[in-house]
Design an enzyme around this catalytic site. Structure first.
Site, PDB file in Angstrom:
ATOM      1  N   GLN A 189       0.842  -1.195   0.000  1.00 40.54           N
ATOM      2  CA  GLN A 189       0.000   0.000   0.000  1.00 40.54           C
ATOM      3  C   GLN A 189       0.883   1.254   0.000  1.00 40.54           C
ATOM      4  O   GLN A 189       0.395   2.353  -0.176  1.00 40.54           O
ATOM      5  CB  GLN A 189      -0.898   0.023   1.245  1.00 40.54           C
ATOM      6  CG  GLN A 189      -1.908  -1.101   1.306  1.00 40.54           C
ATOM      7  CD  GLN A 189      -2.567  -1.179   2.665  1.00 40.54           C
ATOM      8  OE1 GLN A 189      -3.633  -0.606   2.892  1.00 40.54           O
ATOM      9  NE2 GLN A 189      -1.931  -1.844   3.600  1.00 40.54           N
ATOM     10  N   ASN A 190       2.168   1.055   0.226  1.00 43.00           N
ATOM     11  CA  ASN A 190       3.081   2.184   0.407  1.00 43.00           C
ATOM     12  C   ASN A 190       3.458   2.819  -0.928  1.00 43.00           C
ATOM     13  O   ASN A 190       3.697   2.122  -1.909  1.00 43.00           O
ATOM     14  CB  ASN A 190       4.333   1.740   1.167  1.00 43.00           C
ATOM     15  CG  ASN A 190       3.968   1.172   2.524  1.00 43.00           C
ATOM     16  OD1 ASN A 190       2.861   1.372   3.026  1.00 43.00           O
ATOM     17  ND2 ASN A 190       4.887   0.426   3.113  1.00 43.00           N
ATOM     18  N   HIS A 200      -1.411   1.342  -4.095  1.00 41.50           N
ATOM     19  CA  HIS A 200      -1.880   2.730  -3.980  1.00 41.50           C
ATOM     20  C   HIS A 200      -0.978   3.686  -4.752  1.00 41.50           C
ATOM     21  O   HIS A 200      -0.915   4.880  -4.465  1.00 41.50           O
ATOM     22  CB  HIS A 200      -1.955   3.154  -2.505  1.00 41.50           C
ATOM     23  CG  HIS A 200      -3.042   2.460  -1.749  1.00 41.50           C
ATOM     24  ND1 HIS A 200      -3.023   2.326  -0.386  1.00 41.50           N
ATOM     25  CD2 HIS A 200      -4.176   1.839  -2.157  1.00 41.50           C
ATOM     26  CE1 HIS A 200      -4.105   1.651   0.007  1.00 41.50           C
ATOM     27  NE2 HIS A 200      -4.819   1.355  -1.039  1.00 41.50           N
TER      28      HIS A 200
END
Ligand code: APR
Ligand code: ZN
Length: 259
Positions: A111-112, A129
């Site tokens: 997600q980083n 993301h």
């Protein structure tokens, strides 16, 4: 703790297709604050959170103003992006890269947006993301490295003529289709998920372990500073509670002892 680390090493060694899922918690030891931990950005700055929820709408309604906001980031968000650009991987990132080199971890879905898994040497990475280092065309989906695009005229345009936004996925923005397809395929093929440093409350990412758990025999291991809904709802088989930068290297050590 010790036997959970040994248990994780055994489970990884017996897995045929293990993948890792990561969140902001794996990068806090690199100096980048997380979002919902005690010192998290949303925890400490409600105004920044409220603005973040409006960012995608701003892009849709006024892409020029959106870019002026992005390029003029100040305060919490400005600091966040500055920290990201300065940050270096920590032992947690290197441990996952090592497990990939050993052929045990097949893919990292993160997600980083900080690009630290790549810097640490991981290769098969899905940036769920998006990335701070890229721009994305909202018409054809093409991605560009940040420094290969001129930002003299805002909003920047793609070769296809489409408008480009930051590759970072904002709240309420749909996850790009190629990312949904690739991560869905990994989650449906894996027999083990090693979930590191995420509160597992943001969807659709938090749905990946739940999807995988529907298949019999899939093992889900959490490494996190605190329990998450995956722990409480028994989606994960067990939680190794603590810092990813301390626990993951010890898991690698135990794996190597058994190789
Ligand atoms: N080791 C292990 N766990 C840690 C560490 C650490 N060093 N540091 C923090 N944590 C834990 C926190 O306790 C928390 O449970 O990591 C988790 C981080 O959760 P969040 O801050 O919610 O981050 P994340 O799950 O990645 O957020 C998901 O939300 O804000 C959006 O788009 C943003 O990608 C982000 C998404
Ligand atoms: Zn385009």
């Amino acid at each position: 703790m010790e036997n959970l680390i040994e248990r994780a090493a055994n489970d990884l060694l017996h897995s045929k297709y293990a993948i890792a899922l990561t969140g902001a918690g794996i990068s806090t030891e690199s100096g980048i604050p997380d979002f919902r931990g005690p010192k998290g950005i949303w925890t400490t700055d409600k105004e920044a959170e409220a603005k973040a929820y409006k960012r995608y709408e701003l892009f849709l309604s006024d892409p020029k103003a959106y870019w002026e906001e992005i390029l003029g980031f100040k305060g919490t968000y400005g600091r966040f992006y500055t920290e990201i650009r300065k940050a270096e991987p920590n032992p947690g990132h290197y441990a996952l890269a090592e497990l990939e080199r050993l052929g045990i971890i097949k893919c990292v879905i993160t997600q980083n947006i900080d690009g630290l898994h790549k810097k640490a040497g991981s290769e098969n990475i899905i940036e769920y993301h998006g990335s701070v280092n890229k721009l994305r065309c909202v018409s054809c989906g093409s991605r560009y490295e940040f420094d290969e695009v001129s930002l003299e005229n805002l909003p920047p345009r793609c070769k296809c003529g489409g408008i480009m936004k930051y590759d970072v996925v904002h709240f309420k923005e749909p996850i790009p289709l190629d990312v949904v397809e690739k991560s869905g395929k990994e989650a449906s093929e894996c027999d083990l998920m090693l979930i590191c440093g995420t509160s597992a409350v943001v969807y659709p990412f938090a749905g990946l372990p739940r999807m995988a758990k529907l298949r019999p025999g899939v093992k889900i291991i959490e490494v996190n500073a605190e329990p998450t809904p995956l722990t409480y709802e028994g989606i994960s088989d067990y939680l190794i509670q603590g810092k990813t930068g301390e626990i993951l290297p010890r898991v690698v050590e135990e794996v190597k002892k058994r190789l």
